[in-house]
Design a protein around this motif. Structure first.
Motif, PDB file in Angstrom:
ATOM      1  N   GLU A  84       0.755  -1.197   0.111  1.00 23.51           N
ATOM      2  CA  GLU A  84      -0.017   0.059   0.101  1.00 23.51           C
ATOM      3  C   GLU A  84       0.980   1.144  -0.022  1.00 23.51           C
ATOM      4  OE1 GLU A  84      -4.475   0.351   2.411  1.00 23.51           O
ATOM      5  OE2 GLU A  84      -2.449   0.065   3.537  1.00 23.51           O
ATOM      6  N   GLN A  85       0.802   1.981  -0.904  1.00 27.88           N
ATOM      7  CA  GLN A  85       1.403   3.488  -0.908  1.00 27.88           C
ATOM      8  C   GLN A  85       0.609   4.524  -1.471  1.00 27.88           C
ATOM      9  OE1 GLN A  85       4.755   4.587  -0.880  1.00 27.88           O
ATOM     10  NE2 GLN A  85       5.397   3.017   0.606  1.00 27.88           N
ATOM     11  N   GLU A  86       0.800   5.679  -1.191  1.00 33.24           N
ATOM     12  CA  GLU A  86      -0.021   6.845  -1.242  1.00 33.24           C
ATOM     13  C   GLU A  86       0.204   7.091  -3.075  1.00 33.24           C
ATOM     14  OE1 GLU A  86      -0.709  10.298   1.284  1.00 33.24           O
ATOM     15  OE2 GLU A  86       0.889  11.057  -0.063  1.00 33.24           O
ATOM     16  N   LYS A  98      -3.947   6.203  -0.215  1.00 37.39           N
ATOM     17  CA  LYS A  98      -3.271   5.096  -0.473  1.00 37.39           C
ATOM     18  C   LYS A  98      -3.887   4.152  -1.521  1.00 37.39           C
ATOM     19  CE  LYS A  98      -0.356   5.022   3.774  1.00 37.39           C
ATOM     20  NZ  LYS A  98      -0.205   4.554   5.224  1.00 37.39           N
ATOM     21  N   VAL A  99      -3.188   3.412  -1.980  1.00 35.91           N
ATOM     22  CA  VAL A  99      -3.667   2.374  -3.210  1.00 35.91           C
ATOM     23  C   VAL A  99      -2.742   0.961  -2.749  1.00 35.91           C
ATOM     24  CG1 VAL A  99      -4.239   1.708  -5.321  1.00 35.91           C
ATOM     25  CG2 VAL A  99      -4.381   3.982  -4.800  1.00 35.91           C
ATOM     26  N   LYS A 100      -3.696  -0.213  -2.803  1.00 38.67           N
ATOM     27  CA  LYS A 100      -3.111  -1.466  -2.640  1.00 38.67           C
ATOM     28  C   LYS A 100      -2.766  -2.015  -3.912  1.00 38.67           C
ATOM     29  CE  LYS A 100      -4.261  -3.631   1.442  1.00 38.67           C
ATOM     30  NZ  LYS A 100      -5.158  -4.386   2.171  1.00 38.67           N
ATOM     31  N   ARG A 101      -1.796  -2.519  -4.257  1.00 39.10           N
ATOM     32  CA  ARG A 101      -1.377  -2.981  -5.417  1.00 39.10           C
ATOM     33  C   ARG A 101      -0.256  -4.193  -5.422  1.00 39.10           C
ATOM     34  NH1 ARG A 101      -3.215   0.291  -9.685  1.00 39.10           N
ATOM     35  NH2 ARG A 101      -3.355   2.669  -9.298  1.00 39.10           N
ATOM     36  N   PRO A 102      -0.076  -4.940  -6.505  1.00 37.13           N
ATOM     37  CA  PRO A 102       0.997  -5.913  -6.324  1.00 37.13           C
ATOM     38  C   PRO A 102       2.370  -5.322  -6.324  1.00 37.13           C
ATOM     39  CG  PRO A 102      -0.543  -6.534  -7.879  1.00 37.13           C
ATOM     40  CD  PRO A 102      -1.155  -5.446  -7.524  1.00 37.13           C
ATOM     41  N   GLY A 138      -9.661   3.261 -18.465  1.00 34.66           N
ATOM     42  CA  GLY A 138     -10.739   4.096 -17.872  1.00 34.66           C
ATOM     43  C   GLY A 138     -10.857   4.002 -16.253  1.00 34.66           C
ATOM     44  N   VAL A 139      -9.843   3.539 -15.633  1.00 32.93           N
ATOM     45  CA  VAL A 139      -9.952   3.225 -14.314  1.00 32.93           C
ATOM     46  C   VAL A 139      -8.795   4.467 -13.534  1.00 32.93           C
ATOM     47  CG1 VAL A 139      -9.132   1.845 -12.332  1.00 32.93           C
ATOM     48  CG2 VAL A 139     -10.127   1.013 -14.462  1.00 32.93           C
ATOM     49  N   LEU A 140      -9.454   5.055 -12.544  1.00 33.26           N
ATOM     50  CA  LEU A 140      -8.632   5.851 -11.792  1.00 33.26           C
ATOM     51  C   LEU A 140      -8.051   5.453 -10.488  1.00 33.26           C
ATOM     52  CD1 LEU A 140     -10.671   9.048 -12.954  1.00 33.26           C
ATOM     53  CD2 LEU A 140      -8.738   8.317 -13.851  1.00 33.26           C
ATOM     54  N   PHE A 141      -7.350   6.098  -9.699  1.00 35.65           N
ATOM     55  CA  PHE A 141      -6.675   5.238  -8.583  1.00 35.65           C
ATOM     56  C   PHE A 141      -7.772   5.539  -7.349  1.00 35.65           C
ATOM     57  CE2 PHE A 141      -5.401   8.510  -5.540  1.00 35.65           C
ATOM     58  CZ  PHE A 141      -5.375   9.702  -6.108  1.00 35.65           C
ATOM     59  N   VAL A 148     -13.395   4.315   3.488  1.00 27.29           N
ATOM     60  CA  VAL A 148     -13.261   5.382   4.368  1.00 27.29           C
ATOM     61  C   VAL A 148     -12.694   6.684   3.529  1.00 27.29           C
ATOM     62  CG1 VAL A 148     -12.096   6.257   6.469  1.00 27.29           C
ATOM     63  CG2 VAL A 148     -13.227   4.002   6.505  1.00 27.29           C
ATOM     64  N   ALA A 149     -11.508   6.416   2.707  1.00 33.13           N
ATOM     65  CA  ALA A 149     -10.656   7.351   2.001  1.00 33.13           C
ATOM     66  C   ALA A 149     -11.576   7.946   1.040  1.00 33.13           C
ATOM     67  CB  ALA A 149      -9.484   6.616   1.369  1.00 33.13           C
TER      68      ALA A 149
END
Ligand code: NI
Length: 169
Positions: A84-86, A98-102, A138-141, A148-149
């Motif tokens: 997870e990183q901003e 923050k978004v969780k990604r591989p 077409g996907v945004l973070f 909650v965020a």
């Protein structure tokens, strides 16, 4: 040439982008303009839909001395481990969450000369590849942040959308 960056609320950011059939001078020129636009905005990455063009290309400059021009990217592998990183986005100014990604991945793409490139990436590079690839779908973070965020930024997003719609009239 520095191009206008499309902001949140515009439909062009929500469309699936088309595969590039031929990397001609027009595409090369666009990629150069995208690099200039990204650097001017002090961004790490910029995808074609963000300058209003729904084609499968993005540019990256994570500061490793390699400015990547990426055409028709495809992921070959993802790590199971997520981190997870901003993140932020030039199309969504003022929003960082923050978004969780591989954590790591393998990607295949064409460079501006039409040569196939296969890269393994982790850290910021892996994150940037995924963030920019999402733009081509077409996907945004902000679609991927926690509920909650999402609640915390919803007013900001609504405001951005109103401004974008007003400016497009
Ligand atoms: Ni972005």
């Amino acid at each position: 040439m520095i191009m206008d960056i499309v902001k949140y609320g515009s439909n062009v950011l929500r469309e699936k982008s088309k595969k590039i059939e031929r990397i001609d001078d027009e595409i090369k020129n666009l990629l150069n303009n995208m690099v200039e636009t990204m650097q001017n905005a002090q961004g790490v990455g910029l995808a074609a839909p963000q300058v209003g063009v729904n084609i499968r290309a993005f540019v990256l400059d994570i500061g490793d001395g390699n400015i990547r021009k990426v055409v028709n990217p495809e992921f070959l592998e993802f790590s199971e481990k997520l981190v997870e990183q901003e993140e932020g986005c030039l199309s969504i100014p003022g929003v960082y969450k923050k978004v969780k990604r591989p954590e790591s991945l393998k990607i295949k793409y064409l460079n501006e000369n039409g040569e196939e490139v296969v890269e393994e990436a982790d850290g910021l590079l892996a994150r940037a590849f995924q963030h920019e690839y999402d733009h081509l779908e077409g996907v945004l973070f902000v679609d991927k942040i926690s509920p909650v965020a999402k609640r915390l930024v919803s007013n900001k997003l609504q405001k951005l959308k109103r401004e974008t719609l007003k400016n497009s009239k």
